[in-house]
Design an enzyme around this catalytic site. Structure first.
Site, short mmCIF file in Angstrom:
data_model
loop_
_atom_site.label_atom_id
_atom_site.label_comp_id
_atom_site.label_asym_id
_atom_site.label_seq_id
_atom_site.Cartn_x
_atom_site.Cartn_y
_atom_site.Cartn_z
N GLY A 70 -31.25 -8.75 -38.05
CA GLY A 70 -30.01 -9.78 -37.66
C GLY A 70 -30.52 -11.14 -36.22
O GLY A 70 -31.55 -10.85 -36.35
N HIS A 111 -37.78 -15.51 -39.42
CA HIS A 111 -36.54 -14.52 -40.52
C HIS A 111 -37.08 -15.50 -42.02
O HIS A 111 -37.72 -15.35 -42.93
CB HIS A 111 -36.04 -14.25 -40.14
CG HIS A 111 -35.30 -13.28 -38.93
ND1 HIS A 111 -34.77 -13.70 -37.24
CD2 HIS A 111 -35.80 -11.82 -38.58
CE1 HIS A 111 -35.11 -12.10 -36.89
NE2 HIS A 111 -35.52 -10.92 -37.07
N GLN A 154 -34.96 3.39 -33.14
CA GLN A 154 -35.89 2.57 -32.61
C GLN A 154 -35.64 1.31 -31.10
O GLN A 154 -36.70 1.35 -31.14
CB GLN A 154 -36.11 1.66 -33.99
CG GLN A 154 -35.28 0.24 -33.97
CD GLN A 154 -35.79 -0.83 -35.18
OE1 GLN A 154 -35.91 -0.21 -35.95
NE2 GLN A 154 -36.57 -1.56 -34.27
N GLY A 175 -42.92 -9.37 -39.75
CA GLY A 175 -43.86 -11.04 -39.76
C GLY A 175 -44.77 -10.03 -38.48
O GLY A 175 -44.89 -8.77 -38.52
N LYS A 198 -45.69 -11.22 -35.49
CA LYS A 198 -45.35 -11.01 -34.90
C LYS A 198 -45.02 -9.69 -33.83
O LYS A 198 -45.90 -9.17 -32.41
CB LYS A 198 -44.12 -11.51 -34.29
CG LYS A 198 -44.15 -12.54 -32.81
CD LYS A 198 -42.70 -12.24 -31.77
CE LYS A 198 -41.44 -10.73 -32.12
NZ LYS A 198 -41.18 -9.69 -31.38
N ASP A 199 -44.12 -9.05 -34.78
CA ASP A 199 -44.77 -7.68 -34.79
C ASP A 199 -46.18 -6.77 -34.98
O ASP A 199 -45.59 -5.93 -36.57
CB ASP A 199 -43.49 -6.75 -35.08
CG ASP A 199 -42.27 -7.30 -33.99
OD1 ASP A 199 -42.66 -7.34 -33.07
OD2 ASP A 199 -41.72 -8.15 -35.05
N MET A 212 -41.38 -16.74 -31.75
CA MET A 212 -39.85 -16.40 -32.43
C MET A 212 -39.23 -15.39 -31.75
O MET A 212 -39.93 -14.38 -33.37
CB MET A 212 -39.54 -16.82 -33.43
CG MET A 212 -39.91 -18.38 -34.11
SD MET A 212 -37.98 -19.99 -34.01
CE MET A 212 -38.64 -20.85 -34.10
N SER A 213 -38.36 -15.33 -31.68
CA SER A 213 -37.76 -13.77 -31.57
C SER A 213 -35.89 -13.31 -30.55
O SER A 213 -35.66 -14.36 -30.47
CB SER A 213 -38.42 -12.75 -29.77
OG SER A 213 -37.79 -11.70 -30.00
O1 PAF Z 1 -39.17 -6.24 -37.17
C1 PAF Z 1 -37.27 -5.50 -37.31
O2 PAF Z 1 -36.54 -5.99 -37.17
C2 PAF Z 1 -37.18 -3.65 -37.25
O3 PAF Z 1 -38.27 -3.56 -36.20
C3 PAF Z 1 -37.14 -3.49 -38.84
C4 PAF Z 1 -38.70 -3.90 -39.49
C5 PAF Z 1 -36.50 -4.51 -39.49
C6 PAF Z 1 -37.23 -2.54 -38.81
O4 PAF Z 1 -35.60 -2.17 -37.99
#
Ligand code: PAF
Length: 281
Positions: free
Chosen positions: A30, A36, A60, A148, A150-151, A185-186
């Site tokens: 979200g 996104h 996480q 994305g 970015k990660d 963007m984050s």
């Molecule tokens: O990148 C993210 O927003 C989260 O790590 C993900 C992949 C939705 C898992 O919770």
């Protein structure tokens, strides 16, 4: 636009999808932004149906404060998604719907991909990501799932997850989307004071300069230089800068022909941790 919160409703929707139709999944936590939305637009283009999941996954987060402060903007998220397409299905489960009783991550062997960078500084983070992504992929069974770059480390780990758990899905990486001054963007950018948000362009500018240097300078010279530039600004503190093999994520020893390298960075500013990365060749 259909917004569903339970697995029963989700299964009811999934049963309506024709066998030869493609289903795309965009997993999110979200607080949606243009990054996104770029994944969502790509998913809409490439699939007959698109599900966007919104779930702030507690397992996480290695830092309780980060979880508590994680922005939650469900009404705005739903508006943004309905503007992209009213055909999107939004899946917003509760923690108990996802985890039932045990809010703990499964343990994975990601073959070393999780032991560097984010994995080194964020205990159990990738086990938590793996747990939720595996659960979503098994529940929804999409043809394509979008993440994305970015990660970038997360993206490589999710590809590994589907390999070790034998999950039949195409994992599609999408380019980083940046604010006008360069900051990736984050959702966490919302927590930055506006002046710092502008100044944070230092991260991308330094990565771009590192890319220029990559042709002629050693990794050590480049990472020392990046560290100095970032740390010389009193508002920023570097956590790590690594130049690594884009496939294995192992730190570079000597440049090898045919291999792709990337620079990865994590920086603290105004109590917010920002990450970014760039392809070097
Ligand atoms: O990148 C993210 O927003 C989260 O790590 C993900 C992949 C939705 C898992 O919770």
């Amino acid at each position: 636009m259909l917004v569903i919160t339970t697995n029963t409703e989700l299964n009811t929707f999934l049963k309506t999808i024709k066998k030869d139709n493609n289903l795309g999944l965009v997993p999110t936590m979200g607080a949606l932004h243009s990054g996104h939305l770029s994944l969502v637009k790509k998913a809409i283009k490439e699939n007959d149906h698109v599900i966007v999941s919104i779930f702030v996954n507690p397992t996480q987060f290695n830092n309780k404060e980060d979880l508590e402060k994680y922005p939650q903007t469900l009404d705005t998220d739903i508006k943004l998604l309905s503007m992209a397409s009213d055909q999107i299905v939004v899946y917003v489960p509760s923690v108990s719907e996802v985890y039932k009783k045990e809010v703990t991550p499964k343990k994975y062997n990601f073959q070393g991909l999780d032991l560097v960078m984010e994995g080194e500084f964020r205990d159990d983070h990738f086990n938590g990501v793996g747990t939720i992504v595996e659960m979503l992929l098994n529940l929804i069974k999409p043809n394509n799932a979008y993440f994305g770059e970015k990660d970038f480390q997360q993206l490589q780990i999710i590809k590994k997850l589907t390999e070790i758990e034998n999950i039949p899905v195409n994992i599609i990486g999408c380019p980083i989307v940046r604010e006008s001054h360069g900051l990736a963007m984050s959702s966490r950018n919302e927590r930055l004071p506006s002046q710092i948000r502008q100044e944070a362009s230092i991260i991308y500018n330094t990565l771009k300069a590192a890319k220029e240097k990559f042709g002629t300078k050693s990794a050590k010279v480049i990472t020392d230089w990046v560290t100095k530039v970032i740390n010389d600004n009193p508002n920023f503190k570097i956590e790590y800068i690594e130049i690594s093999d884009a496939q294995t994520l192992k730190p570079i020893k000597r440049k090898q022909k045919g291999k792709k390298y990337r620079a990865f960075i994590a920086v603290y500013t105004a109590n917010v941790r920002l990450i970014d990365n760039i392809a070097l060749n």
